[in-house]
Motif scaffolding. Structure first.
Motif, PDB file in Angstrom:
ATOM      1  N   ARG A  19     -15.193  -6.342 -24.440  1.00 44.18           N
ATOM      2  CA  ARG A  19     -15.537  -5.374 -25.502  1.00 44.18           C
ATOM      3  C   ARG A  19     -16.603  -5.941 -26.428  1.00 44.18           C
ATOM      4  O   ARG A  19     -17.598  -5.282 -26.731  1.00 44.18           O
ATOM      5  N   LEU A  42      -9.301  -3.365 -30.899  1.00 44.17           N
ATOM      6  CA  LEU A  42      -8.740  -3.276 -29.553  1.00 44.17           C
ATOM      7  C   LEU A  42      -7.226  -3.471 -29.603  1.00 44.17           C
ATOM      8  O   LEU A  42      -6.483  -2.731 -28.960  1.00 44.17           O
ATOM      9  N   ASP A  80     -11.012   6.246 -24.582  1.00 44.11           N
ATOM     10  CA  ASP A  80     -11.118   5.310 -25.705  1.00 44.11           C
ATOM     11  C   ASP A  80     -12.088   4.178 -25.421  1.00 44.11           C
ATOM     12  O   ASP A  80     -12.769   3.712 -26.323  1.00 44.11           O
ATOM     13  N   HIS A  81     -12.105   3.708 -24.193  1.00 45.72           N
ATOM     14  CA  HIS A  81     -12.964   2.574 -23.851  1.00 45.72           C
ATOM     15  C   HIS A  81     -13.562   2.776 -22.475  1.00 45.72           C
ATOM     16  O   HIS A  81     -12.863   3.157 -21.546  1.00 45.72           O
ATOM     17  N   TYR A  83     -16.150   0.051 -20.990  1.00 40.71           N
ATOM     18  CA  TYR A  83     -17.023  -1.100 -21.217  1.00 40.71           C
ATOM     19  C   TYR A  83     -17.333  -1.781 -19.895  1.00 40.71           C
ATOM     20  O   TYR A  83     -16.432  -2.030 -19.089  1.00 40.71           O
TER      21      TYR A  83
END
Length: 153
Positions: A19, A42, A80-81, A83
């Motif tokens: 992240r 996170l 949400d993520h 990466y």
């Protein structure tokens, strides 16, 4: 070859590092890079049951978090993520992972919502992949992908 793998609670440190690596440039551009805050954010939403490692040729190169949305988007899924380590970006890995998320949403007859940092190159990525900007806050742009209606999942 790309695949997804389950996330375990013990994977937190590796995922925090990914992240930080992936967000660093965008956050520095906004004058908001803080690795401690990135870890805390996170940790606040760390939910292994909704997370998957993105694996390329046996190596973890990123991760994705797709969970049921709450609050302002009931019935949708929240991305949400997503990466990908910078060294692996621009190779279609993010698009592959996003296609997986869209498939999951279509199977659940749900849209996808997400927020992305203003002034980040990722905004162009989401627009190219069919997301529409639906809002804006201090540092983020909010997007929604609408599952095609009337099309069987």
């Amino acid at each position: 070859m790309l695949s997804l793998a389950p996330v375990a609670a013990g994977d937190f440190d590796e995922m925090a590092a990914i992240r930080i690596e992936a967000l660093r440039e965008s956050l520095e551009r906004l004058g908001r890079f803080d690795p401690v805050r990135a870890r805390e954010r996170l940790a606040a939403g760390f939910a292994p049951e909704h997370m998957r490692h993105i694996v390329a040729n046996g190596q973890r190169v990123g991760y994705i978090t797709l969970r049921p949305a709450s609050g302002r988007a009931p019935g949708a899924l929240q991305l949400d993520h997503l990466y990908v380590r910078p060294v692996f970006q621009s190779a279609g890995i993010g698009a592959w992972a996003l296609d997986w998320a869209k498939t999951q949403a279509a199977l659940q007859e749900a849209d996808i919502t997400l927020s992305a940092l203003k002034q980040s190159a990722v905004n162009r990525f989401y627009l190219r992949h069919g997301f529409v900007q639906v809002g804006e806050s201090g540092f983020d742009l909010d997007y929604r992908w609408h599952r095609p209606r009337g099309v069987p999942a």
